[in-house]
Scaffold this active site. Structure first.
Site, PDB file in Angstrom:
ATOM      1  N   ASP A   1     -13.901   4.146   2.913  1.00 53.82           N
ATOM      2  CA  ASP A   1     -13.206   2.963   2.429  1.00 53.82           C
ATOM      3  C   ASP A   1     -13.907   2.277   1.267  1.00 53.82           C
ATOM      4  O   ASP A   1     -13.272   1.575   0.485  1.00 53.82           O
ATOM      5  CB  ASP A   1     -13.020   1.971   3.574  1.00 53.82           C
ATOM      6  CG  ASP A   1     -12.144   2.549   4.676  1.00 53.82           C
ATOM      7  OD1 ASP A   1     -10.950   2.757   4.407  1.00 53.82           O
ATOM      8  OD2 ASP A   1     -12.650   2.807   5.771  1.00 53.82           O
TER       9      ASP A   1
ATOM     10  N   THR B   1     -16.368  11.936   1.363  1.00 56.99           N
ATOM     11  CA  THR B   1     -15.694  11.875   2.659  1.00 56.99           C
ATOM     12  C   THR B   1     -14.480  10.946   2.653  1.00 56.99           C
ATOM     13  O   THR B   1     -13.887  10.707   3.707  1.00 56.99           O
ATOM     14  CB  THR B   1     -16.682  11.413   3.749  1.00 56.99           C
ATOM     15  OG1 THR B   1     -17.258  10.158   3.350  1.00 56.99           O
ATOM     16  CG2 THR B   1     -17.783  12.438   3.935  1.00 56.99           C
TER      17      THR B   1
ATOM     18  N   CYS C   1       0.811  -1.218   0.000  1.00 63.38           N
ATOM     19  CA  CYS C   1       0.000   0.000   0.000  1.00 63.38           C
ATOM     20  C   CYS C   1       0.847   1.271   0.000  1.00 63.38           C
ATOM     21  O   CYS C   1       0.328   2.360  -0.209  1.00 63.38           O
ATOM     22  CB  CYS C   1      -0.942   0.001   1.202  1.00 63.38           C
ATOM     23  SG  CYS C   1      -2.321  -1.143   1.037  1.00 63.38           S
TER      24      CYS C   1
ATOM     25  N   HIS D   1     -10.125 -10.153 -13.855  1.00 65.54           N
ATOM     26  CA  HIS D   1      -9.528  -9.597 -15.073  1.00 65.54           C
ATOM     27  C   HIS D   1      -8.020  -9.550 -14.911  1.00 65.54           C
ATOM     28  O   HIS D   1      -7.503  -9.311 -13.810  1.00 65.54           O
ATOM     29  CB  HIS D   1     -10.064  -8.187 -15.326  1.00 65.54           C
ATOM     30  CG  HIS D   1      -9.581  -7.588 -16.608  1.00 65.54           C
ATOM     31  ND1 HIS D   1      -9.965  -8.059 -17.846  1.00 65.54           N
ATOM     32  CD2 HIS D   1      -8.721  -6.561 -16.852  1.00 65.54           C
ATOM     33  CE1 HIS D   1      -9.381  -7.338 -18.799  1.00 65.54           C
ATOM     34  NE2 HIS D   1      -8.624  -6.432 -18.214  1.00 65.54           N
ATOM     35  N   SER D   2      -7.291  -9.790 -16.023  1.00 66.60           N
ATOM     36  CA  SER D   2      -5.837  -9.772 -15.988  1.00 66.60           C
ATOM     37  C   SER D   2      -5.293  -8.992 -17.170  1.00 66.60           C
ATOM     38  O   SER D   2      -5.924  -8.912 -18.229  1.00 66.60           O
ATOM     39  CB  SER D   2      -5.284 -11.207 -16.016  1.00 66.60           C
ATOM     40  OG  SER D   2      -5.637 -11.844 -17.235  1.00 66.60           O
TER      41      SER D   2
END
Length: 347
Positions: free
Chosen positions: A54, A51, A21, A143-144
């Site tokens: 997540d 805002t 991350c 998906h790739s």
């Protein structure tokens, strides 16, 4: 064939320009980008982009809503199945941070198919499927794309009750702040990438990253929390900044009460700090009030860019203490006061 063998001999983390991350676009730059994007509006869109929450929440009926999110990143460890587990645990965490229950997920894959073998990708996908089985959701398709830098994650759909949504806007004056996992994963994975992490630190970091936030989410709901987020790429300080601004409150963090992975303070003092952590520290500088005994290392640890971090939520002090007692490794790390979006850090 020679090329595949040669590349397989390289560590998986060597294909990554950053760590997990910590590869996020910096919060300041991302805010600039989103400022020019018109936010969506619909009567059934209960939580959108305004805002910085997540996940998005869409009302289906008076007692049911969908929660949807996506997350993916570059390798943080060299074992492909473990990386898959970490990435999937991190992705589903956004559903838990909103108080939801995951239903199903789709794989997101970027893979250097000419330099890494398909069997390795299969291990990554099995790691993601392991998390789905553990947490009770199905991983189906996805998906790739071909990409010189490997990336993996999930798009996750879950459900929750429209009246029990945990958001960035829900912190209340008087709340105690609970953090459910130790900080320091960003520093630890940077040390992994540099080859300087000890086996004990690596094991502890992997254990933290592979621990789902399902129990933490349930504890937050039981404690009557209304404000919650998961602590990931923007660090504890970055995510808390978003929460106090959205909630219209101030917060105080007590450095000595914040749990840390053992050894990360020493690594930070020696200069092992990811670039994403330094960007987070710079982004929160204008809202920080530092106590006289707070060091720069303290602030960097609080700003450390986490991968698959814990939940941060506010609850009444007695109920926060009860939640901490149920969650190994959790701690009350501060409190919420009336205010205008500032964060005080004290010893």
């Amino acid at each position: 064939m020679t090329q595949v063998t040669t590349e397989q001999a390289r560590r998986l983390t060597q294909f990554s320009h950053g760590a997990g991350c910590g590869c996020k676009i910096g919060p300041g730059r991302l805010a600039e980008v989103l400022a020019g994007v018109t936010p969506p509006s619909h009567p059934d869109l209960l939580v959108g982009t305004e805002t910085g929450d997540d996940a998005a929440v869409w009302r289906l009926s008076a007692d049911r809503a969908l929660v949807a999110t996506t997350d993916f990143f570059t390798p943080v460890v060299d074992d492909p199945r473990t990386w898959g587990r970490i990435a999937a645990t991190n992705a589903v965490s956004d559903v838990y941070a909103m108080g939801g229950r995951p239903l199903f997920a789709l794989n997101i894959v970027a893979w250097p198919s000419e330099t890494l073998p398909p069997e390795m990708l299969g291990e990554v996908l099995e790691g993601g499927a392991d998390v789905g089985r553990e947490c009770g959701f199905a991983v189906v398709g996805g998906h790739s794309i071909d990409d010189p830098e490997p990336k993996y994650g999930l798009a996750v759909v879950g459900e929750l009750h429209p009246d029990r949504i945990l958001t960035n806007t829900g912190l209340r004056p008087g709340d105690a702040l609970v953090l459910t996992k130790p900080l320091g994963v960003g520093i630890a994975t940077t040390a992994v990438k540099a080859g300087t992490a000890g086996e004990d630190l690596l094991a502890r970091a992997v254990d933290a990253m592979c621990t789902p936030n399902a129990a933490a989410s349930a504890a937050a709901l039981t404690a009557g929390a209304t404000g919650c987020t998961d602590v990931t790429g923007f660090g504890l300080l970055g995510h808390l900044r978003k929460m106090v601004a959205a909630s219209g409150v101030d917060a105080e963090l007590v450095v000595g009460d914040v749990p840390l992975l053992p050894g990360v303070r020493e690594l930070a003092e020696a200069g092992t700090v990811p670039g994403g952590t330094r960007r987070n520290r710079d982004w929160v500088a204008d809202v920080l009030d530092l106590g006289p005994d707070v060091s720069e290392t303290d602030v960097l640890l609080l700003a450390d860019a986490q991968t698959s971090g814990g939940l941060l939520f506010g609850a009444a002090p007695d109920r926060a203490a009860a939640a901490v007692a149920e969650l190994p490794g959790a701690a009350v790390v501060g409190r919420v006061r009336g205010g205008t979006g500032r964060i005080r850090v004290s010893r």
